[in-house]
Design a protein around this motif. Structure first.
Motif, PDB file in Angstrom:
ATOM      1  N   GLN A   1     -11.033   1.828  -1.242  1.00  0.00           N
ATOM      2  CA  GLN A   1     -10.586   1.046  -0.056  1.00  0.00           C
ATOM      3  C   GLN A   1     -11.347  -0.401  -0.192  1.00  0.00           C
ATOM      4  O   GLN A   1     -10.671  -1.348  -0.034  1.00  0.00           O
ATOM      5  CB  GLN A   1     -10.468   1.456   1.330  1.00  0.00           C
TER       6      GLN A   1
ATOM      7  N   ASP B   1      -6.506  -6.919  -3.497  1.00  0.00           N
ATOM      8  CA  ASP B   1      -5.632  -7.730  -2.549  1.00  0.00           C
ATOM      9  C   ASP B   1      -5.987  -9.136  -2.746  1.00  0.00           C
ATOM     10  O   ASP B   1      -4.854  -9.966  -2.518  1.00  0.00           O
ATOM     11  CB  ASP B   1      -5.446  -7.057  -1.351  1.00  0.00           C
TER      12      ASP B   1
ATOM     13  N   HIS C   1       3.625  -9.585   1.673  1.00  0.00           N
ATOM     14  CA  HIS C   1       2.713  -9.027   2.314  1.00  0.00           C
ATOM     15  C   HIS C   1       1.399  -9.612   2.262  1.00  0.00           C
ATOM     16  O   HIS C   1       1.124  -9.989   1.258  1.00  0.00           O
ATOM     17  CB  HIS C   1       2.673  -7.477   2.186  1.00  0.00           C
TER      18      HIS C   1
ATOM     19  N   SER D   1      -1.830  -3.871  -1.942  1.00  0.00           N
ATOM     20  CA  SER D   1      -1.906  -2.406  -1.133  1.00  0.00           C
ATOM     21  C   SER D   1      -0.703  -2.417   0.047  1.00  0.00           C
ATOM     22  O   SER D   1      -0.016  -1.115   0.347  1.00  0.00           O
ATOM     23  CB  SER D   1      -3.288  -2.063  -0.494  1.00  0.00           C
ATOM     24  N   GLY D   2      -0.767  -3.517   0.530  1.00  0.00           N
ATOM     25  CA  GLY D   2       0.494  -3.547   1.569  1.00  0.00           C
ATOM     26  C   GLY D   2       1.935  -3.051   1.282  1.00  0.00           C
ATOM     27  O   GLY D   2       2.675  -2.656   1.902  1.00  0.00           O
TER      28      GLY D   2
ATOM     29  N   ALA E   1       2.022   0.441   0.132  1.00  0.00           N
ATOM     30  CA  ALA E   1       2.182   1.090   1.107  1.00  0.00           C
ATOM     31  C   ALA E   1       3.435   0.933   1.719  1.00  0.00           C
ATOM     32  O   ALA E   1       3.893   2.187   2.326  1.00  0.00           O
ATOM     33  CB  ALA E   1       0.998   1.004   2.325  1.00  0.00           C
ATOM     34  N   GLU E   2       4.043  -0.165   1.943  1.00  0.00           N
ATOM     35  CA  GLU E   2       5.575  -0.079   2.686  1.00  0.00           C
ATOM     36  C   GLU E   2       6.352   0.695   1.762  1.00  0.00           C
ATOM     37  O   GLU E   2       7.144   1.340   2.452  1.00  0.00           O
ATOM     38  CB  GLU E   2       5.724  -1.834   2.601  1.00  0.00           C
TER      39      GLU E   2
ATOM     40  N   LEU F   1       5.874   3.226  -0.293  1.00  0.00           N
ATOM     41  CA  LEU F   1       5.793   4.749  -0.212  1.00  0.00           C
ATOM     42  C   LEU F   1       5.875   5.297   1.057  1.00  0.00           C
ATOM     43  O   LEU F   1       5.715   6.372   1.235  1.00  0.00           O
ATOM     44  CB  LEU F   1       4.383   4.949  -0.798  1.00  0.00           C
ATOM     45  N   SER F   2       5.940   4.586   2.223  1.00  0.00           N
ATOM     46  CA  SER F   2       6.244   4.985   3.206  1.00  0.00           C
ATOM     47  C   SER F   2       7.762   5.098   3.779  1.00  0.00           C
ATOM     48  O   SER F   2       7.956   5.720   4.822  1.00  0.00           O
ATOM     49  CB  SER F   2       5.634   4.210   4.431  1.00  0.00           C
TER      50      SER F   2
END
Length: 248
Positions: A194, A201, A216, A221-222, A225-226, A228-229
């Motif tokens: 991370q 990022d 984002h 990563s933002g 993450a959006e 893949l969620s």
């Protein structure tokens, strides 16, 4: 260290979505496709097919099926890279054998199609052509199969737009993840990534122009993450099974 033309081509890769109206010479396209067909293939099965699409009407329909991506319509050549088990079924019939379909054969054909496409793109870029891969062609696999008249046990894994880059449409090259996160020596390094991801990022954010100001704040990563969620292509498995693939 000395480099090679192949490494230079790979290192200079950028995604191209804007193309001139200049056509690709048939002999150049043939050379690119023939070079791509020398790609590695599982047990020499060659479980893929490439559909070359130049017809403007078909490209327009494919563009709509791929989320209205205009470059699918405007590129001189659209390539559909297919996982193809239909031909292997015919091979088995030739010897009075019944082909067993399972997850492994699905993976073999999908990986074969992926490998040949990457080789085709590198070959195309070595000539100075530009390309972009179109994963959104999987948004409507059944409709695409109907449009391209695919037989059972064939599906389009992804598409590729090919053409001469519009000079003003050549984007700056994006940074990739640091090598330490993706290249592991001897065994997988499961250290928490991370901290390095946050650095990436921050660095990637500098790549984006004011046109993407609403992106984002965590530039990589933002967004990931959006994406893949949320469920993606929820009907893909059932549609692939309908097209003849056994995913069990």
């Amino acid at each position: 260290m000395k480099t090679t033309p192949v490494i230079d081509t790979q290192q200079n890769h950028v995604t191209i979505r804007s193309f001139t109206e200049k056509k690709i010479a048939p002999e150049m396209l043939s050379a690119i496709l023939d070079g791509g067909r020398r790609s590695p293939t599982s047990s020499n099965m060659q479980a893929y097919s490439i559909i070359v699409v130049k017809d403007p009407d078909v490209k327009q329909k494919l563009a709509g099926l791929a989320g209205n991506q205009k470059h699918v319509e405007t590129c001189p050549v659209f390539l559909a890279f297919c996982a193809d088990l239909h031909r292997l079924e015919q091979v088995c019939e030739l010897h009075d054998k019944e082909m067993v379909h399972n997850l492994e054969t699905f993976l073999i054909s999908t990986i074969d199609a992926s490998l040949v496409g990457m080789s085709v793109q590198t070959g195309a870029e070595s000539f100075g052509l530009g390309a972009v891969m179109i994963g959104a062609i999987r948004n409507s696999p059944e409709e695409v199969a109907d449009l391209l008249e695919l037989p059972p046990h064939v599906y389009v894994v992804y598409g590729m737009c090919l053409g001469w880059p519009e000079p003003e449409g050549i984007p700056p090259q994006k940074l990739r993840l640091p090598g330490m996160l993706v290249v592991h020596d001897e065994k997988y390094n499961a250290i928490n990534p991370q901290g390095e991801i946050r650095k990436y990022d921050h660095e990637l954010a500098g790549h984006y122009t004011t046109k993407t100001a609403n992106r984002h704040p965590a530039a990589w990563s933002g967004v990931i993450a959006e994406n893949l969620s949320k469920p993606r292509r929820k009907n893909l498995k059932s549609t692939l099974e309908k097209l003849g693939f056994d995913l069990s």
